[in-house]
Design an enzyme around this catalytic site. Structure first.
Site, PDB file in Angstrom:
ATOM      1  N   ASN A  71      10.476  10.493 -10.163  1.00 50.32           N
ATOM      2  CA  ASN A  71      10.383   9.092  -9.764  1.00 50.32           C
ATOM      3  C   ASN A  71      11.112   8.939  -8.432  1.00 50.32           C
ATOM      4  O   ASN A  71      12.348   8.963  -8.383  1.00 50.32           O
ATOM      5  CB  ASN A  71      11.010   8.198 -10.833  1.00 50.32           C
ATOM      6  CG  ASN A  71      10.980   6.732 -10.448  1.00 50.32           C
ATOM      7  OD1 ASN A  71      10.362   6.348  -9.461  1.00 50.32           O
ATOM      8  ND2 ASN A  71      11.656   5.905 -11.238  1.00 50.32           N
ATOM      9  N   VAL A  72      10.365   8.781  -7.348  1.00 43.62           N
ATOM     10  CA  VAL A  72      10.989   8.731  -6.022  1.00 43.62           C
ATOM     11  C   VAL A  72      11.877   7.505  -5.845  1.00 43.62           C
ATOM     12  O   VAL A  72      12.708   7.462  -4.935  1.00 43.62           O
ATOM     13  CB  VAL A  72       9.936   8.788  -4.884  1.00 43.62           C
ATOM     14  CG1 VAL A  72       9.193  10.110  -4.915  1.00 43.62           C
ATOM     15  CG2 VAL A  72       8.989   7.601  -4.942  1.00 43.62           C
ATOM     16  N   TYR A 163       3.903  -5.815  -1.503  1.00 42.04           N
ATOM     17  CA  TYR A 163       3.334  -4.595  -0.914  1.00 42.04           C
ATOM     18  C   TYR A 163       3.421  -4.644   0.614  1.00 42.04           C
ATOM     19  O   TYR A 163       3.805  -3.660   1.257  1.00 42.04           O
ATOM     20  CB  TYR A 163       1.878  -4.464  -1.365  1.00 42.04           C
ATOM     21  CG  TYR A 163       1.205  -3.169  -1.006  1.00 42.04           C
ATOM     22  CD1 TYR A 163       1.457  -2.001  -1.711  1.00 42.04           C
ATOM     23  CD2 TYR A 163       0.273  -3.117   0.035  1.00 42.04           C
ATOM     24  CE1 TYR A 163       0.821  -0.807  -1.392  1.00 42.04           C
ATOM     25  CE2 TYR A 163      -0.380  -1.928   0.361  1.00 42.04           C
ATOM     26  CZ  TYR A 163      -0.098  -0.785  -0.352  1.00 42.04           C
ATOM     27  OH  TYR A 163      -0.738   0.393  -0.034  1.00 42.04           O
ATOM     28  N   ALA A 164       3.084  -5.789   1.193  1.00 46.99           N
ATOM     29  CA  ALA A 164       3.143  -5.934   2.648  1.00 46.99           C
ATOM     30  C   ALA A 164       4.578  -5.781   3.145  1.00 46.99           C
ATOM     31  O   ALA A 164       4.820  -5.149   4.187  1.00 46.99           O
ATOM     32  CB  ALA A 164       2.581  -7.289   3.071  1.00 46.99           C
ATOM     33  N   LYS A 167       5.464  -2.045   3.043  1.00 45.05           N
ATOM     34  CA  LYS A 167       4.793  -1.256   4.075  1.00 45.05           C
ATOM     35  C   LYS A 167       5.291  -1.617   5.475  1.00 45.05           C
ATOM     36  O   LYS A 167       5.393  -0.741   6.351  1.00 45.05           O
ATOM     37  CB  LYS A 167       3.280  -1.442   3.962  1.00 45.05           C
ATOM     38  CG  LYS A 167       2.680  -0.884   2.668  1.00 45.05           C
ATOM     39  CD  LYS A 167       2.950   0.605   2.501  1.00 45.05           C
ATOM     40  CE  LYS A 167       2.209   1.196   1.301  1.00 45.05           C
ATOM     41  NZ  LYS A 167       2.423   2.651   1.177  1.00 45.05           N
TER      42      LYS A 167
END
Length: 255
Positions: A71-72, A163-164, A167
């Site tokens: 799990n990173v 998510y945005a 990223k």
């Protein structure tokens, strides 16, 4: 293999760590790197069946391959797995931070847990892996870090504020670490995929998929191999003077 002058697009003798590579874009990158001669250490999280399939496909290419369940988002687990990979392979030349999840919802209805989960895997996971390979690359005075961002991190997208944010954070991290490691001959770049055909996009409602395709000048979805080809270029000696860049691979979607 293609060539430019006396520099080849090949990765023979290199070792690449690729996160989230049991399927999708990560798997396509692993297969492409293997085709170019790289040995592959890839990470997955609780995806044993797909990981075994990917391992078999990679082994068939005649390179050294080993998969790791990690799990990173867990800093100590990331450190442990990188130490294990260095012990097993001797040296790491390339890190591809690809692992990611989505938990989409409008801000109004987004749960805090879903915001945290996406940030922890996508953004903190990229930090964890980069932080724990950082000293190895510094000592070797060479390396390639390739982060998988998204055009959503550039343009935003309704229903994907988590998510945005993750990223966009990866893009900022890419540029910052590129400045830190440039003098050590380590390049750090990001790829920003657009609408890429994967299991995730195949599961979208038909109307949503049609709307996405209509917004792309090339009028088609990209393939995971399009991202893999760009990653291969960035990992190769052909890209030795490119760092801190964000390369959009989106068919013109974010023009």
């Amino acid at each position: 293999m293609s060539c430019q002058g006396n520099i080849m697009l090949e990765l023979t003798g290199k070792t690449a760590i690729i996160t989230g590579a049991s399927r999708g874009i990560g798997k396509a990158i692993a297969l492409k790197f293997a085709d170019l001669g790289a040995n592959i250490a890839f990470l997955h999280f609780n995806d044993g069946e797909k990981a075994a399939e990917t391992t078999a496909e990679l082994e068939a290419k005649g390179i050294k391959v080993k998969c790791y369940d990690c799990n990173v988002a867990d800093f100590e687990a990331s450190k442990k797995v990188i130490d294990e990979i260095i012990a097993e392979f001797g040296e790491v030349h390339i890190l591809v931070n690809n692992a990611g999840i989505v938990r989409d919802a409008l801000m109004l209805s987004m749960k805090e847990a879903d915001f945290d989960a996406v940030i922890n895997v996508n953004l903190k996971g990229t930090f964890n892996m980069t932080k724990n390979i950082y000293q190895h690359f510094m000592k070797k005075r060479r390396g390639r870090i390739i982060n998988i961002a998204s055009i959503v991190g550039i343009n935003g997208n309704a229903g994907q504020s988590n998510y945005a944010s993750a990223k966009a954070g990866i893009i900022g991290m890419t540029k910052s670490v590129a400045k830190e490691l440039g003098s050590r001959n380590v390049t750090v770049n990001a790829i920003a995929p657009g609408f890429i055909r994967t299991d995730m996009t195949d599961a979208m409602p038909e109307k949503a998929r049609e709307a996405a395709l209509a917004s792309i000048p090339m009028k088609r979805a990209g393939e995971a191999e399009d991202i893999a080809n760009t990653a291969a270029f960035l990992a190769s000696d052909l890209a030795s003077y490119i760092t801190g860049e964000v390369i959009k691979v989106d068919g013109g979607m974010a023009i």
